[in-house]
Structures are given as structure tokens and as C-alpha cells.
Design an enzyme around this catalytic site. Structure first.
Site, PDB file in Angstrom:
ATOM      1  N   ASP A 185      34.535  77.036  45.174  1.00  0.00           N
ATOM      2  CA  ASP A 185      35.254  75.826  44.819  1.00  0.00           C
ATOM      3  C   ASP A 185      36.323  75.602  45.890  1.00  0.00           C
ATOM      4  O   ASP A 185      36.673  76.534  46.632  1.00  0.00           O
ATOM      5  CB  ASP A 185      35.884  76.006  43.437  1.00  0.00           C
ATOM      6  CG  ASP A 185      36.764  74.844  43.034  1.00  0.00           C
ATOM      7  OD1 ASP A 185      36.328  73.701  43.179  1.00  0.00           O
ATOM      8  OD2 ASP A 185      37.896  75.104  42.588  1.00  0.00           O
ATOM      9  N   ASP A 187      39.551  73.112  45.506  1.00  0.00           N
ATOM     10  CA  ASP A 187      40.909  72.895  45.018  1.00  0.00           C
ATOM     11  C   ASP A 187      41.396  74.083  44.192  1.00  0.00           C
ATOM     12  O   ASP A 187      40.718  74.515  43.250  1.00  0.00           O
ATOM     13  CB  ASP A 187      40.964  71.623  44.167  1.00  0.00           C
ATOM     14  CG  ASP A 187      40.640  70.382  44.979  1.00  0.00           C
ATOM     15  OD1 ASP A 187      41.392  69.408  44.886  1.00  0.00           O
ATOM     16  OD2 ASP A 187      39.644  70.387  45.724  1.00  0.00           O
ATOM     17  N   GLU A 194      45.517  70.707  44.461  1.00  0.00           N
ATOM     18  CA  GLU A 194      44.464  69.854  43.913  1.00  0.00           C
ATOM     19  C   GLU A 194      44.566  68.534  44.672  1.00  0.00           C
ATOM     20  O   GLU A 194      45.558  67.811  44.548  1.00  0.00           O
ATOM     21  CB  GLU A 194      44.657  69.627  42.410  1.00  0.00           C
ATOM     22  CG  GLU A 194      44.486  70.864  41.547  1.00  0.00           C
ATOM     23  CD  GLU A 194      43.024  71.225  41.323  1.00  0.00           C
ATOM     24  OE1 GLU A 194      42.171  70.310  41.408  1.00  0.00           O
ATOM     25  OE2 GLU A 194      42.743  72.408  41.060  1.00  0.00           O
ATOM     26  N   ARG A 230      40.885  59.661  36.638  1.00  0.00           N
ATOM     27  CA  ARG A 230      41.776  59.944  37.767  1.00  0.00           C
ATOM     28  C   ARG A 230      41.468  59.047  38.962  1.00  0.00           C
ATOM     29  O   ARG A 230      42.385  58.530  39.623  1.00  0.00           O
ATOM     30  CB  ARG A 230      41.671  61.418  38.145  1.00  0.00           C
ATOM     31  CG  ARG A 230      42.306  62.346  37.123  1.00  0.00           C
ATOM     32  CD  ARG A 230      42.109  63.805  37.482  1.00  0.00           C
ATOM     33  NE  ARG A 230      40.715  64.216  37.337  1.00  0.00           N
ATOM     34  CZ  ARG A 230      40.256  65.426  37.628  1.00  0.00           C
ATOM     35  NH1 ARG A 230      41.077  66.349  38.106  1.00  0.00           N
ATOM     36  NH2 ARG A 230      38.985  65.725  37.453  1.00  0.00           N
ATOM     37  N   SER A 273      32.477  71.319  45.706  1.00  0.00           N
ATOM     38  CA  SER A 273      33.727  70.859  45.111  1.00  0.00           C
ATOM     39  C   SER A 273      33.534  69.599  44.279  1.00  0.00           C
ATOM     40  O   SER A 273      32.741  68.723  44.624  1.00  0.00           O
ATOM     41  CB  SER A 273      34.751  70.583  46.226  1.00  0.00           C
ATOM     42  OG  SER A 273      35.911  69.973  45.715  1.00  0.00           O
ATOM     43  N   GLY A 274      34.309  69.518  43.207  1.00  0.00           N
ATOM     44  CA  GLY A 274      34.391  68.285  42.434  1.00  0.00           C
ATOM     45  C   GLY A 274      35.384  67.318  43.057  1.00  0.00           C
ATOM     46  O   GLY A 274      35.653  66.256  42.490  1.00  0.00           O
ATOM     47  N   LYS A 318      27.316  71.284  40.149  1.00  0.00           N
ATOM     48  CA  LYS A 318      27.657  72.423  40.994  1.00  0.00           C
ATOM     49  C   LYS A 318      26.614  73.525  40.859  1.00  0.00           C
ATOM     50  O   LYS A 318      26.152  74.100  41.857  1.00  0.00           O
ATOM     51  CB  LYS A 318      29.042  72.973  40.620  1.00  0.00           C
ATOM     52  CG  LYS A 318      30.213  72.178  41.143  1.00  0.00           C
ATOM     53  CD  LYS A 318      31.516  72.945  40.900  1.00  0.00           C
ATOM     54  CE  LYS A 318      32.684  72.269  41.588  1.00  0.00           C
ATOM     55  NZ  LYS A 318      33.917  73.087  41.541  1.00  0.00           N
ATOM     56  N   ASP A 341      38.083  78.431  40.013  1.00  0.00           N
ATOM     57  CA  ASP A 341      39.248  78.607  39.145  1.00  0.00           C
ATOM     58  C   ASP A 341      39.219  77.750  37.897  1.00  0.00           C
ATOM     59  O   ASP A 341      40.006  77.984  36.974  1.00  0.00           O
ATOM     60  CB  ASP A 341      40.527  78.272  39.919  1.00  0.00           C
ATOM     61  CG  ASP A 341      40.702  76.778  40.105  1.00  0.00           C
ATOM     62  OD1 ASP A 341      41.648  76.203  39.547  1.00  0.00           O
ATOM     63  OD2 ASP A 341      39.868  76.165  40.802  1.00  0.00           O
ATOM     64  N   ASN A 344      35.019  73.655  35.252  1.00  0.00           N
ATOM     65  CA  ASN A 344      33.825  73.074  35.867  1.00  0.00           C
ATOM     66  C   ASN A 344      33.150  74.021  36.859  1.00  0.00           C
ATOM     67  O   ASN A 344      32.086  73.721  37.389  1.00  0.00           O
ATOM     68  CB  ASN A 344      34.166  71.742  36.550  1.00  0.00           C
ATOM     69  CG  ASN A 344      35.124  71.904  37.717  1.00  0.00           C
ATOM     70  OD1 ASN A 344      36.072  72.685  37.647  1.00  0.00           O
ATOM     71  ND2 ASN A 344      34.897  71.160  38.775  1.00  0.00           N
TER      72      ASN A 344
END
Length: 393
Positions: A185, A187, A194, A230, A273-274, A318, A341, A344
Site C-alpha cells: 500500500d 498512503d 494520506e 472525498r 494503492s487506493g 487490490k 495499514d 482496504n
């Protein structure tokens, strides 16, 4: 200019294999010590204890042995490094630059103690029961070590009661396998921020976006819903600020060391990554990561539109990316490691042979195979069974 220092790591798991060979008489007679899947059915655990140097003036072994002495069902076997093993060298800067011109060490100086926990009586154990047993042992031993070490250092500022020691209780099969693919991941894992929160700060809506982010990472909101909310709040942000945000991002302690070590060991590395590709590609380039998967940031006429481009890279996506990457490279899922972390990240961590939570939310730490809290990201190497990083003589 910082100086560079070379560190060495064993190329393979000879030390763990030698430790397993030494306990052959304690295992069922028909056990094939070269069959890692068969070993997975035995309640033989790798115990890895990681202690930052700031609290390592005492030998942790006495504390571990004291706990084992109270457990009549278990033997403790120390894993010693094989002096004949072949090693790889990795080179990292003695210090790393930070925002504002400050410098920091490239990873946390730590001691790593490695053991096998072996049952007194030979027995098989269902994988689900074995996982539950690992979590119970982990909780008991970690609580005990934190208590003992905090008591030892209660009159100093050297120990943090909640952040003194990492204990990893893993199936010995994790230590014996050769892993080939590591997926990270971004962030709060590879970087300290983030990114979407940094974007929101620029737009003056930082607190609002941060609250949604935290709820999503704790698993209290579906990722797709939180992501759309967001991104909608980012509408109107100028692309002029994107490079400025990149310049403010800071790599996590140990990130360079970890990626350099994994590359030297022959791993294929992936950032999944998201977040957004604009930033993910920048971070991947900084670290030398092999490939990137992230969300596209929809932009029109120099401004963020607030619209979401599909498909969203959520937890399920992912996991699918990790699985597809392994298939494309001809790598078995038993050779995959995933590090993250947030909630997700759990789907990809679940399908990997080893899922590592890095300074993660409680729900993630509870479900991961290993949780790294007291070191930098190089704690991933220790969870994989490697000894502490030592300067090359």
C-alpha cells in the site's frame, strides 16, 4: 552529502531450515522436513521478537525463556545464523533527507531474536486452530514482554508502554518458503501521509476529508462510498498544486531500505494503492518499485472535477491486482507478501502467504499475520524471518 553504508542479508532461509532439522526428533516420524505444506499442518511456530536498540540494553532472551518456562506444552529453540550462508549486500544512505532539510536514520536500529516454538507432544493442528493459537500466543507473550520491559524502564524515557516490542508468531512454513512478490500500500505505509488528506488541506477541507478517511480505514464505511465522498470534495483544486504536494510527501522510515533489500533478494515489487496514480508513480520512482496500480485523478481544464473514474481500486480490486500480477509473473500465491495499514488492504493481505500490518489500524493488526509497530518499514524484513540488518565488515 550523506555517506552510504552497506548492509548484508542472507539470501535464503538456511538458518530456519537448520533449526527445523534440529527438532526432527520432536516431530511425527513421517514428517518430511522439506515439505513446507506438510509443516504447515504442524503446530511449529516461528517466534520473532524485535526490540529497538533504545530499549535493548538487556538480553530479551531471559524474558522469552521465562514465559516459555511457564508453558509446559512448549519447547523453545533458538535460531542461530548459518555462517556458511550466502549473503546479498544492500547499500543505503546513513541518513535520509526530510522536509525542511532535516535528516534521519534510514531505518530503526533494532535487535531481532528468532526462535522456534515446538510442542512437547507431536500432533497435527487444523489451519484455523493453528491461526487462533498463534494469535493467543502472540497476545500473551507480547503483553508479558511489554509489561516486563516497561517495568524495567519505568524510571526512564527509553520505553513506551505501548510501543516497546514486536512479537511475530508465524507458521514455520512462512520462514522456509522463498517469497518472490511483495505488494505495498502507499498512503501511511510507503509514505507517512494520506495523499487525499494533503489535497484536502490545500482546498481548505482537510478536517472533513480526514474524518471520512479515518472512518474508512477503521472499516466503518465502505471504501467506494468514502472514496467518492472525498473525491467530490476535491472539486476545483488546480493541478498547479500537485507537484507541490509531491514535494511535501515523506517516505516512511525504512521504506528505501526495505525496497532496496527486497530488490537485492530478487523480489518483484508492486505499489497497489487506493490513492492516485499521479502520486503513486512519483513515489514508485523514488523507491525503484517495479510497477504501480492506483486510481486516476479526473482532471479537466486544469482542475480536479470531483468525479470518480471507474473502476475504483478498493480492497477487492487490490486483491485481484495482486492475484493477477502473481499469475502473470508465474508466481504462486504462497510466494506473495502484502503490506498495508488500512481495512482496504485486508483482502490482499488475506490471499497472500504473509500479510504484514504496518503501524496499522486495530482491525488490521488483529487480522494480519504480523504487525510491525516498533520499527520502520524494514520490520517487514524481520517478519519474513531475516536477522537484524548488520553493517558489512
Amino acid at each position: 552529502m550523506p555517506n552510504n553504508t552497506s548492509y548484508s542479508l542472507p539470501k535464503d532461509s538456511k538458518a530456519w531450515q537448520q533449526a527445523v532439522d534440529s527438532i526432527a526428533s520432536l516431530l511425527p516420524d513421517d514428517t518430511n522436513l522439506q515439505d513446507f505444506d506438510a509443516l504447515q499442518s504442524l503446530p511449529v511456530f516461528a517466534l520473532i521478537v524485535v526490540l529497538p536498540n533504545k530499549v535493548s540494553t538487556l538480553d530479551i532472551h531471559q524474558y522469552v525463556q521465562s514465559w516459555v518456562d511457564e508453558q509446559p506444552s512448549w519447547h523453545l529453540v533458538t535460531v542461530t545464523e548459518d555462517t556458511d550462508a550466502s549473503f546479498v549486500d544492500i547499500t543505503v544512505a546513513d541518513t535520509e533527507p526530510m522536509a525542511g532539510g532535516a535528516q534521519r536514520l534510514p531505518f530503526t536500529q533494532s535487535q531481532v531474536f528468532r526462535y522456534l516454538l515446538v510442542p512437547v507432544t507431536d500432533t497435527l493442528m487444523h489451519p484455523g486452530k493453528k491461526t487462533a493459537a498463534a494469535h493467543i500466543i502472540d497476545d500473551q507473550l507480547t503483553t508479558r514482554l511489554r509489561r516486563d520491559l516497561t517495568e524495567e524502564y519505568k524510571n526512564t524515557n527509553s520505553a513506551d508502554k505501548l510501543d516497546v516490542v514486536d512479537c511475530h508468531i508465524l507458521s514455520v512454513g512462512h520462514m522456509l518458503r522463498t517469497h518472490k512478490l511483495a505488494c505495498f500500500d502507499m498512503d501511511s505505509t510507503l509514505i507517512e501521509q494520506e495523499v487525499i488528506v494533503e489535497l484536502a488541506k490545500t482546498a481548505g477541507i482537510g478536517e472533513e476529508v480526514a474524518a471520512i478517511t479515518e472512518a474508512a480505514m477503521r472499516g466503518e464505511m465502505e471504501f467506494d462510498e468514502s472514496f467518492a465522498q472525498r473525491v467530490a470534495l476535491l472539486k476545483g483544486i488546480s493541478t498547479d498544486v500537485l507537484d507541490d504536494i509531491c514535494s511535501r510527501l515523506t517516505l516512511s522510515t525504512g521504506a528505501r531500505t526495505t525496497i532496496s533489500a527486497l530488490k537485492a533478494l530478487g523480489y518483484h515489487t508492486v505499489l497497489v494503492s487506493g490513492g492516485f496514480t499521479y502520486f503513486a508513480r512519483y513515489i514508485a520512482e523514488q523507491l525503484g518499485i517495479d510497477e504501480v496500480h492506483a486510481n486516476a485523478l479526473d482532471i479537466e481544464e486544469g482542475e480536479v472535477t470531483g468525479h470518480v473514474q471507474l473502476p475504483i481500486i478498493n480492497g477487492a480490486k487490490k486483491a485481484a491486482i495482486v492475484e493477477h500480477t502473481a499469475q502473470r509473473l508465474g508466481i504462486e500465491m504462497s510466494q506473495v507478501v502484502c503490506i498495508g495499514d488500512g481495512a482496504n488492504d485486508l483482502p490482499m493481505m488475506t490471499i497472500a502467504d504473509l500479510g504484514v500490518a504496518y503501524r496499522a489500524k486495530p482491525i488490521v493488526q488483529a487480522r494480519a499475520d504480523a504487525a510491525v509497530n516498533v520499527t520502520g518499514l524494514e520490520g517487514t524484513l524481520y517478519a519474513l524471518g531475516y536477522p537484524s540488518l548488520a553493517p558489512t565488515q
